[in-house]
Design a protein around this motif. Sequence first.
Motif, PDB file in Angstrom:
ATOM      1  N   ASN A  32       0.808  -1.226   0.000  1.00 31.91           N
ATOM      2  CA  ASN A  32       0.000   0.000   0.000  1.00 31.91           C
ATOM      3  C   ASN A  32       0.839   1.272   0.000  1.00 31.91           C
ATOM      4  N   MET A  33       1.923   1.291   0.768  1.00 33.79           N
ATOM      5  CA  MET A  33       2.740   2.499   0.832  1.00 33.79           C
ATOM      6  C   MET A  33       3.248   2.896  -0.551  1.00 33.79           C
ATOM      7  N   THR A  34       3.700   1.919  -1.326  1.00 35.19           N
ATOM      8  CA  THR A  34       4.213   2.248  -2.660  1.00 35.19           C
ATOM      9  C   THR A  34       3.079   2.646  -3.596  1.00 35.19           C
ATOM     10  N   CYS A  77       4.753   5.494  13.733  1.00 37.60           N
ATOM     11  CA  CYS A  77       4.218   5.007  12.455  1.00 37.60           C
ATOM     12  C   CYS A  77       3.882   3.519  12.568  1.00 37.60           C
ATOM     13  N   THR A  78       2.623   3.225  12.831  1.00 34.95           N
ATOM     14  CA  THR A  78       2.197   1.841  13.019  1.00 34.95           C
ATOM     15  C   THR A  78       2.397   1.010  11.759  1.00 34.95           C
ATOM     16  N   LEU A  79       2.158   1.600  10.590  1.00 37.20           N
ATOM     17  CA  LEU A  79       2.367   0.831   9.358  1.00 37.20           C
ATOM     18  C   LEU A  79       3.831   0.416   9.238  1.00 37.20           C
ATOM     19  N   CYS A  80       4.744   1.336   9.456  1.00 40.29           N
ATOM     20  CA  CYS A  80       6.166   1.007   9.335  1.00 40.29           C
ATOM     21  C   CYS A  80       6.595   0.008  10.402  1.00 40.29           C
ATOM     22  N   ASN A 163       3.319   7.713   5.266  1.00 43.31           N
ATOM     23  CA  ASN A 163       2.228   6.907   5.817  1.00 43.31           C
ATOM     24  C   ASN A 163       1.371   7.675   6.805  1.00 43.31           C
ATOM     25  N   LYS A 164       1.973   8.550   7.579  1.00 48.05           N
ATOM     26  CA  LYS A 164       1.188   9.324   8.541  1.00 48.05           C
ATOM     27  C   LYS A 164       0.350  10.390   7.836  1.00 48.05           C
TER      28      LYS A 164
END
Length: 179
Positions: A32-34, A77-80, A163-164
Amino acid sequence: MSRIPLVEPDSAQGDVAEMFTAIKDRLGRVINMTQVMANSPAVLKGYLGLNGALANSSVGRLTGERVALAVGEANGCTLCLSAHSTLGAKAGLSAEEIEAARRGTSSDPKQAAAIAFALRLLETRGTVSDEELAEVRAAGFTDGEVLELVAYTALNVLTNFVNKVSETPIDFPEAQPLS
């Protein structure tokens, strides 16, 4: 829901489609990030370029994962944290080392020095003292490796902030808050 839309791999064209193919070849999927970064091909290309260059760094992937975990925790950053907990484990970090990195340390003194230096870079916005630079060198890092630690820190600040800002949906097993 992401505040910045995800570019779907099936609709990607040109350079973005090529970059997505490379991501899928490496990770098995386009994360998702990319997909968020693909809204700016320049940002996606820059991220992939630095990330790819650091894959061949002297400090190595495990140090990079530790720095990513420490920086992700510091920046909230929870995703990271989720991504690097998964990727760090796949690279060989134990659950204990993943938690230690998130807490800003390591059982290995050289790795603890790398993490401390990365966190100091964050705290001081890169303005480390002569003593702090001497400490990371004394732990066994060459000047080139010090620069690699700076680059790993900067790369993770980029991903944390992307992401944030976008509120990218988490697409890894979610990292739990530290107790």
